[in-house]
Design a protein around this motif. Structure first.
Motif, short mmCIF file in Angstrom:
data_model
loop_
_atom_site.label_atom_id
_atom_site.label_comp_id
_atom_site.label_asym_id
_atom_site.label_seq_id
_atom_site.Cartn_x
_atom_site.Cartn_y
_atom_site.Cartn_z
N LEU A 82 -3.89 11.19 -11.52
CA LEU A 82 -3.40 11.87 -10.31
C LEU A 82 -2.26 12.80 -10.70
CD1 LEU A 82 -3.32 8.88 -7.78
CD2 LEU A 82 -5.15 10.56 -8.12
N ARG A 130 -4.08 4.48 -16.15
CA ARG A 130 -3.61 5.41 -15.13
C ARG A 130 -2.79 6.52 -15.78
NH1 ARG A 130 -0.84 0.71 -12.80
NH2 ARG A 130 -1.66 0.01 -14.78
N THR A 163 -7.66 6.66 -14.36
CA THR A 163 -7.46 7.37 -13.10
C THR A 163 -6.27 8.31 -13.26
OG1 THR A 163 -8.30 5.51 -11.81
CG2 THR A 163 -6.97 7.14 -10.64
N CYS A 186 0.17 6.18 -7.48
CA CYS A 186 -0.70 6.05 -8.66
C CYS A 186 -0.99 4.59 -8.99
CB CYS A 186 -0.04 6.71 -9.88
SG CYS A 186 0.09 8.50 -9.78
N GLY A 187 -0.37 3.67 -8.26
CA GLY A 187 -0.58 2.26 -8.54
C GLY A 187 0.31 1.72 -9.64
N ARG A 230 0.83 -1.20 0.00
CA ARG A 230 0.00 0.00 0.00
C ARG A 230 0.87 1.26 0.00
NH1 ARG A 230 -5.58 1.30 2.62
NH2 ARG A 230 -5.55 3.56 2.52
N ARG A 255 -10.02 15.96 -15.56
CA ARG A 255 -9.91 14.73 -14.77
C ARG A 255 -11.19 13.90 -14.91
NH1 ARG A 255 -6.93 13.90 -9.54
NH2 ARG A 255 -7.31 16.06 -8.94
N GLU A 273 -0.61 13.70 -5.17
CA GLU A 273 -1.94 13.19 -4.86
C GLU A 273 -1.90 11.68 -4.65
OE1 GLU A 273 -5.35 15.94 -6.84
OE2 GLU A 273 -4.39 14.50 -8.17
N THR A 274 -2.88 11.19 -3.89
CA THR A 274 -3.10 9.76 -3.75
C THR A 274 -4.54 9.47 -4.17
OG1 THR A 274 -3.95 9.82 -1.48
CG2 THR A 274 -1.54 9.77 -1.78
N GLU A 275 -4.96 8.22 -4.01
CA GLU A 275 -6.32 7.86 -4.41
C GLU A 275 -7.38 8.63 -3.64
OE1 GLU A 275 -5.21 4.91 -1.11
OE2 GLU A 275 -4.22 5.92 -2.78
N MET A 295 -7.43 11.83 -3.19
CA MET A 295 -7.65 13.08 -3.94
C MET A 295 -8.13 14.21 -3.03
SD MET A 295 -9.24 11.93 -7.62
CE MET A 295 -8.78 10.38 -8.38
N CYS A 321 -6.09 8.34 3.05
CA CYS A 321 -5.35 7.22 2.47
C CYS A 321 -4.41 6.56 3.48
CB CYS A 321 -4.56 7.67 1.25
SG CYS A 321 -3.10 8.67 1.63
#
Length: 406
Positions: free
Chosen positions: A223, A199, A221, A117-118, A3, A212, A237-239, A241, A300
């Protein structure tokens, strides 16, 4: 994928304060080992600077100071701990301002943002930041390598080839300025192609909410991060937002514009950054950007402080199509054309793209005659409007940003 990028992201406030008291004297000792920063900081005992309050008493370093130092001690103004030839890269940004670069793991700290951002192993990043002279391309490529992703060094332009490569290679992530992804997606639609991009990691310009939302409708997605050529990543930014979380490798202050005095949390002011970079230890570097501290912690789970994001410039300098436009550039254009009395750059939006109009006070009647001069001075193309002498507002503005950021 884990994570968090590392354990630094979930430290308590006490742990962060203890770490700050340890690293600040080390940062200042490195800074004082360079002739440029030693001259700027003056007589100082690094051991006495162990808190944000003590740091706030030191002088602010401005871009103009950096530029002046670089003119007398090229290329880095005597502010790096090793000579230019010992760095992997030397970059040139508009000004010109020169910045060093290294190939060491995550030197610009962009991996933390891409992880948020994954992005990771198995991804292919289509990196549409420029690789020519300026460091943005290498900054994001370094971050992609840090998280184990492959990179297509696409750079800017040649949109049809960008689409072809994205389809053939199967790129899954876009990195670049916020609006260029739309250009690629629209070209792909025109060509009857479907991209695998899910992404987008963007920077170098404002990410407008409508843009966005459009990307989200297309299953992407998006960011954004806040980074500069001098400092690397500052916030991201993270998920969640909800604002932008400060990077673990910088100390950020929000100060009253034109001063070095911190403002209360929540008040808008200028972003001043001290970087923990051991090779280039800039201390209290004023970015010229406006922001404010956002209270509380991110949902987050990352515990560092947050800023509201980029909220404009403390001066008239603005960023259009990912490039800074400065008042001195406008002055240089006017000085190069004796028949021009004044000029004004106006930044707007057309659809989801930045647009630039240059209004020129002159008795001339052929806008095209100034096209080359505009590109030479501002490094951008734009619409040219000729107006009679004396017709521009007498308000001191040479750059007027009419874009809405909320």
């Amino acid at each position: 994928m884990s994570r968090y990028y590392d354990s630094l992201e979930t430290r308590s406030a006490d742990e962060r304060a203890a770490a700050l008291s340890r690293v600040l004297p080390e940062v200042l000792a490195r800074a004082l080992s360079t002739p440029g920063l030693a001259a700027h900081l003056g007589a100082l005992d690094p051991a006495t600077v162990t808190s944000a309050e003590a740091l706030a008493k030191l002088p602010v370093l401005r871009k103009s100071d950096l530029s002046a130092a670089q003119k007398t001690a090229s290329p880095f103004g005597g502010m790096t701990v090793k000579p230019a030839a010992a760095f992997a890269h030397i970059f040139q940004s508009p000004g010109p301002i020169y910045e060093p670069g290294e190939m060491r793991h995550d030197w610009w700290r962009m991996g933390r943002f891409l992880h948020a951002c994954g992005v990771g192993q198995g991804d292919i990043v289509q990196n549409c930041f420029g690789y020519h002279l300026t460091p943005a391309g290498m900054i994001f490529e370094s971050g992609a390598r840090a998280v184990g992703a492959a990179v297509l060094p696409a750079g800017t332009g040649q949109t049809e080839l960008q689409v072809r490569a994205a389809v053939d290679i199967g790129t899954t992530v876009y990195s670049g300025t916020p609006d260029y992804l739309k250009v690629i997606l629209d070209k792909a639609h025109e060509m009857g192609e479907r991209l695998a991009i899910t992404r987008a990691a963007v920077g170098g310009g404002a990410l407008f909410p409508s843009l966005r939302a459009e990307y989200a409708e297309r299953g992407i997605t998006c960011l954004q991060c806040y980074a500069t050529a001098d400092l690397g990543n500052i916030a991201y930014e993270t998920e969640a937002m909800e604002g932008m979380i400060l990077d673990e490798g910088v100390i950020v202050e929000i100060v009253r514009p034109g001063t070095g005095d911190p403002v209360p949390d929540g008040e808008v002011g200028e972003v001043v950054v001290t970087t923990l970079n051991p090779d280039y230890p800039l201390v209290r570097f004023a970015t010229g950007d406006l922001s404010a501290i956002l209270p509380g912690e991110s949902p987050c789970g990352r515990t560092n402080r947050r800023i509201k994001g980029w909220m404009g410039r403390a001066d008239q300098t603005t960023k259009i199509k990912g490039m800074f436009v400065r008042p001195e550039q406008v002055a240089a254009f006017v000085a190069a054309h004796p028949e021009v009395t004044r000029a004004r750059v106006i930044a707007t939006r057309e659809g989801e793209m930045d647009a630039m109009t240059v209004r020129i006070e002159t008795e001339a009647d052929a806008p095209a005659r100034y096209a080359a001069g505009i590109v030479s001075a501002l490094k951008l193309k734009g619409t040219i409007e000729l107006v009679p002498p004396g017709s521009l507002p007498n308000d001191g503005k040479v750059i007027d940003d009419l874009r809405k950021y909320d």
